[in-house]
Design an enzyme around this catalytic site. Structure first.
Site, mmCIF file in Angstrom:
data_model
loop_
_atom_site.group_PDB
_atom_site.id
_atom_site.type_symbol
_atom_site.label_atom_id
_atom_site.label_comp_id
_atom_site.label_asym_id
_atom_site.label_seq_id
_atom_site.Cartn_x
_atom_site.Cartn_y
_atom_site.Cartn_z
ATOM 1 N N PHE A 1 61.511 38.413 3.416
ATOM 2 C CA PHE A 1 60.368 38.344 2.506
ATOM 3 C C PHE A 1 60.564 37.353 1.376
ATOM 4 O O PHE A 1 59.597 36.903 0.761
ATOM 5 C CB PHE A 1 60.067 39.739 1.939
ATOM 6 C CG PHE A 1 60.937 40.164 0.791
ATOM 7 C CD1 PHE A 1 60.511 40.022 -0.520
ATOM 8 C CD2 PHE A 1 62.174 40.742 1.021
ATOM 9 C CE1 PHE A 1 61.303 40.425 -1.586
ATOM 10 C CE2 PHE A 1 62.965 41.157 -0.036
ATOM 11 C CZ PHE A 1 62.541 40.998 -1.344
ATOM 12 N N LYS A 2 61.798 36.995 1.072
ATOM 13 C CA LYS A 2 62.058 36.137 -0.076
ATOM 14 C C LYS A 2 61.774 34.664 0.195
ATOM 15 O O LYS A 2 61.857 33.831 -0.708
ATOM 16 C CB LYS A 2 63.503 36.333 -0.538
ATOM 17 C CG LYS A 2 63.754 37.764 -1.000
ATOM 18 C CD LYS A 2 65.189 38.048 -1.352
ATOM 19 C CE LYS A 2 65.352 39.505 -1.762
ATOM 20 N NZ LYS A 2 66.722 39.862 -2.120
ATOM 21 N N ASP A 3 61.405 34.348 1.433
ATOM 22 C CA ASP A 3 61.104 32.954 1.769
ATOM 23 C C ASP A 3 59.974 32.391 0.918
ATOM 24 O O ASP A 3 60.018 31.231 0.504
ATOM 25 C CB ASP A 3 60.723 32.831 3.249
ATOM 26 C CG ASP A 3 61.927 32.915 4.174
ATOM 27 O OD1 ASP A 3 62.992 32.410 3.788
ATOM 28 O OD2 ASP A 3 61.798 33.484 5.274
ATOM 29 N N THR B 1 68.431 36.978 -0.397
ATOM 30 C CA THR B 1 68.050 36.004 -1.419
ATOM 31 C C THR B 1 68.746 34.670 -1.197
ATOM 32 O O THR B 1 68.129 33.604 -1.271
ATOM 33 C CB THR B 1 68.373 36.536 -2.829
ATOM 34 O OG1 THR B 1 67.585 37.685 -3.095
ATOM 35 C CG2 THR B 1 68.081 35.485 -3.880
#
Length: 442
Positions: free
Chosen positions: A106-108, A142
């Site tokens: 999701f951190k993309d 991350t």
């Protein structure tokens, strides 16, 4: 828009200053001075819009005062070249799959958005010859998202600090095999130690005089705020599919459960709600690191050393973004409890959830998503629709998932490519002076 520090001892900053500094001079986290409401017409027609169109409208509310519209649109559309589908798991529980970006996590979105925003400011201010150095501490995803989001970006060098032996082999390969403008630093400690090294670097005047430093952890406003895009898109998909109902005040029956470690993602969701997104309630799902859960029960916040768990990306004993949640609610414990409930699961319960879900539905949860799914199973009412954020592809935790489920899940080609690379990392002790000495030589 101006940004203030949660510690209220530093001058307000511009967006550019907040992004480049990462942390305020008083060690506080930057917060926007205001939260702009989106018009009712936006929500009336949100189901007719694409993910990129939705995100652009949200981005204008966040950043439109500081970035010209054409450039902001380019940044948003370049960042969101993939979808985040809502997938039914049970009759009233849906998975928001946030793992369709370059590193399957999701951190993309936040990492790539920040990279493009920093690049925009560097070019706008004619600082093409100045190098910005990004420090990022990671407990898993991350580091890979930031490293790949910034890979090859001119004028920016990234240093990824990660705890030795405490991230999965696949996660590690995603940021230690890249080279170029990415340097991986393998720290003899836990995630909280890595995060402390980064924070101390920002506070060291000699080091900051030597090099321009910023952070790409969720402490950075340009990393965590774009994650609000997800919540609007999830709502749009459920509205499009006719899954929502509304009370007399116009609030929907959508409950969102967020697997939470450093609390940047759920904080972005809370901002989305402040902007008008009609979420009924939030659930923060923890692993055995239950600091926030205990705060909800007692009103007292007691950070502690992080515990190593199956859901390693959530192994955080002192979540940075707790300060932002306090700021949003003026430290009102009752108000926080009214909007957010909690859940906490030790490793045996996570294993049980993953196995039970797979056996009953066929859906493969990763250990982090399992915390979100289980919390909804326990807390969702019959008239509510639950969405949990499945934050990373289960193949990133293949060793754990296969043992628990008795499967041999496929590894996507993108992950296979990373795993074939050669590891390049520099080992460091958990000592700030050693870390500072290394950076001073760069």
């Amino acid at each position: 828009m101006r940004y203030y520090s949660t510690n209220h001892q530093a001058d307000d900053a511009t967006l550019r200053e907040a992004v480049e500094r990462g942390l305020a001079p008083d060690r506080g986290l930057y917060m926007p001075q205001e939260t702009k409401q989106l018009p009712a017409s936006f929500f009336e027609h949100i189901d007719e819009l694409s993910f990129q169109e939705i995100a652009f409208e949200v981005a204008k509310a966040f950043f439109g005062d500081d970035v010209d519209e054409a450039s902001l649109k380019h940044i948003v559309y370049d960042t969101l070249a993939f979808e985040t589908p809502v997938v039914p798991v049970t009759d009233n529980i849906y998975s928001l799959e946030l793992f369709h970006g370059p590193t399957l996590a999701f951190k993309d979105v936040g990492a790539r958005f920040m990279a493009r925003l920093l690049q925009y400011f560097i070019k706008k201010d004619g600082l093409d010859n100045e190098q910005v150095n990004v420090l990022v501490a990671t407990s898993g995803d991350t580091g890979s998202a930031v490293a790949n989001g910034f890979l090859g970006v001119d004028g920016i060098h990234v240093y990824v600090l990660y705890p030795k032996g405490k991230v999965s082999r696949i996660q590690e390969s995603q940021f230690t095999t890249l080279g170029r403008n990415i340097t991986a630093l393998e720290v003899d400690g836990v995630f909280d130690d890595c995060q402390a090294l980064v924070k101390n670097a920002f506070m060291d005047s000699e080091l900051n005089a030597h090099m321009t430093l910023t952070s790409a952890n969720s402490i950075n406003v340009a990393r965590f705020l774009p994650q609000a895009f997800y919540y609007f898109n999830a709502y749009a998909q459920l509205k499009r599919d006719g899954k929502l109902s509304y009370d007399a005040e116009g609030k929907s029956n959508m409950v969102v459960c967020v697997p939470s470690g450093n609390f940047g993602n759920i904080t972005a969701g809370l901002f989305a709600a402040r902007m008008g997104l009609p979420v009924k309630h939030f659930i923060a799902a923890n692993n055995a690191n239950d600091i926030f859960y205990n705060y909800l029960q007692t009103g007292e916040y007691h950070p502690m050393p992080s515990k190593q768990t199956l859901a390693n990306a959530m192994d955080v004993g002192d979540p940075s973004n707790f300060a932002r949640i306090l700021a949003l609610y003026d430290s009102n414990w009752e108000a926080i409890r009214a909007d957010i409930s909690g859940a906490t699961y030790p490793d045996p319960r996570i294993r049980e959830t993953m196995k039970a879900c797979h056996e009953s539905t066929g859906y493969v949860l990763d250990p982090h998503g399992a915390c979100g799914y289980q919390a909804l199973k326990e807390q969702l009412s019959a008239d509510e629709v639950g969405v949990f954020l499945e934050t990373a592809h289960p193949a990133k935790f293949k060793e754990k998932v296969d043992v628990i489920l008795g499967t041999d899940i496929d590894i996507p080609q993108r992950l296979q490519d990373f795993m074939r690379g050669t590891k390049q990392s520099i080992e460091l002790p958990n000592d700030f002076q050693t870390f500072k000495s290394f950076l001073m030589k760069q």
